[in-house]
Motif scaffolding. Sequence first.
Motif, PDB file in Angstrom:
ATOM      1  N   LEU A   1       4.187  12.500 -14.447  1.00 38.30           N
ATOM      2  CA  LEU A   1       3.793  12.913 -13.105  1.00 38.30           C
ATOM      3  C   LEU A   1       3.892  11.749 -12.123  1.00 38.30           C
ATOM      4  O   LEU A   1       3.793  10.584 -12.507  1.00 38.30           O
ATOM      5  N   LYS A   2       4.073  12.107 -10.857  1.00 38.41           N
ATOM      6  CA  LYS A   2       4.111  11.129  -9.762  1.00 38.41           C
ATOM      7  C   LYS A   2       3.036  11.521  -8.745  1.00 38.41           C
ATOM      8  O   LYS A   2       2.471  12.610  -8.834  1.00 38.41           O
TER       9      LYS A   2
ATOM     10  N   THR B   1      -1.367  18.255  -6.179  1.00 35.59           N
ATOM     11  CA  THR B   1      -1.225  19.400  -5.268  1.00 35.59           C
ATOM     12  C   THR B   1      -2.077  19.281  -4.017  1.00 35.59           C
ATOM     13  O   THR B   1      -1.701  19.784  -2.967  1.00 35.59           O
TER      14      THR B   1
ATOM     15  N   ASN C   1      -0.630  10.765 -17.424  1.00 29.13           N
ATOM     16  CA  ASN C   1       0.672  10.516 -18.047  1.00 29.13           C
ATOM     17  C   ASN C   1       0.509   9.974 -19.456  1.00 29.13           C
ATOM     18  O   ASN C   1       1.219  10.385 -20.374  1.00 29.13           O
TER      19      ASN C   1
ATOM     20  N   LYS D   1       2.104  21.481 -17.063  1.00 33.01           N
ATOM     21  CA  LYS D   1       2.010  20.022 -17.052  1.00 33.01           C
ATOM     22  C   LYS D   1       2.933  19.387 -16.014  1.00 33.01           C
ATOM     23  O   LYS D   1       3.502  18.330 -16.235  1.00 33.01           O
ATOM     24  N   THR D   2       3.046  20.037 -14.862  1.00 28.12           N
ATOM     25  CA  THR D   2       3.909  19.517 -13.805  1.00 28.12           C
ATOM     26  C   THR D   2       3.153  19.170 -12.530  1.00 28.12           C
ATOM     27  O   THR D   2       3.749  18.660 -11.589  1.00 28.12           O
ATOM     28  N   ALA D   3       1.848  19.446 -12.488  1.00 27.43           N
ATOM     29  CA  ALA D   3       1.072  19.169 -11.282  1.00 27.43           C
ATOM     30  C   ALA D   3      -0.402  18.970 -11.633  1.00 27.43           C
ATOM     31  O   ALA D   3      -0.893  19.520 -12.610  1.00 27.43           O
TER      32      ALA D   3
ATOM     33  N   THR E   1       2.978  13.078 -19.999  1.00 31.13           N
ATOM     34  CA  THR E   1       3.709  13.650 -18.873  1.00 31.13           C
ATOM     35  C   THR E   1       4.348  12.521 -18.081  1.00 31.13           C
ATOM     36  O   THR E   1       4.145  11.346 -18.393  1.00 31.13           O
TER      37      THR E   1
ATOM     38  N   THR F   1       3.351  12.567  -5.844  1.00 22.94           N
ATOM     39  CA  THR F   1       3.728  13.811  -5.159  1.00 22.94           C
ATOM     40  C   THR F   1       3.390  15.048  -5.985  1.00 22.94           C
ATOM     41  O   THR F   1       3.421  16.162  -5.461  1.00 22.94           O
ATOM     42  N   ASP F   2       3.030  14.862  -7.249  1.00 23.49           N
ATOM     43  CA  ASP F   2       2.664  15.992  -8.103  1.00 23.49           C
ATOM     44  C   ASP F   2       1.188  16.353  -8.003  1.00 23.49           C
ATOM     45  O   ASP F   2       0.727  17.281  -8.658  1.00 23.49           O
TER      46      ASP F   2
ATOM     47  N   ILE G   1      -3.031   9.438 -12.032  1.00 22.27           N
ATOM     48  CA  ILE G   1      -1.704   9.815 -12.527  1.00 22.27           C
ATOM     49  C   ILE G   1      -1.403   9.083 -13.832  1.00 22.27           C
ATOM     50  O   ILE G   1      -0.952   9.678 -14.806  1.00 22.27           O
TER      51      ILE G   1
END
Length: 100
Positions: A75-76, A81, A68, A9-11, A73, A78-79, A64
């Motif tokens: 996330l931004k 990919t 979220n 859950k980071t990208a 999450t 930049t997340d 995003i």
Amino acid sequence: MIATLNKSKTALTINRQEFKLALGKIGAGIDKQIASLKKAKQSYDAAEMAREVVSEANIFEAIIEGFNEAEETSLKLTDITNLELAQGWIEDFLEKYKDI
């Protein structure tokens, strides 16, 4: 699903096919607006209209925000990919309206 969240859950990865379908729906709306303007014999700048619609939609920010909220999450942009690739899909979409 327009994007896939990785297991940690980071990208996010934008799904090309779903994203292009969404752009197609946006394009259908723009095409209707252009047809109405043509019928009314009003002037328009199709490229500017398309750019404005895309910028107002804040597509990536909406994606995003949705993840979220749904996945709890933080996330931004930049997340994402494949953000550069997806931005290229938008540029391709906008190119269609350049010479209308």
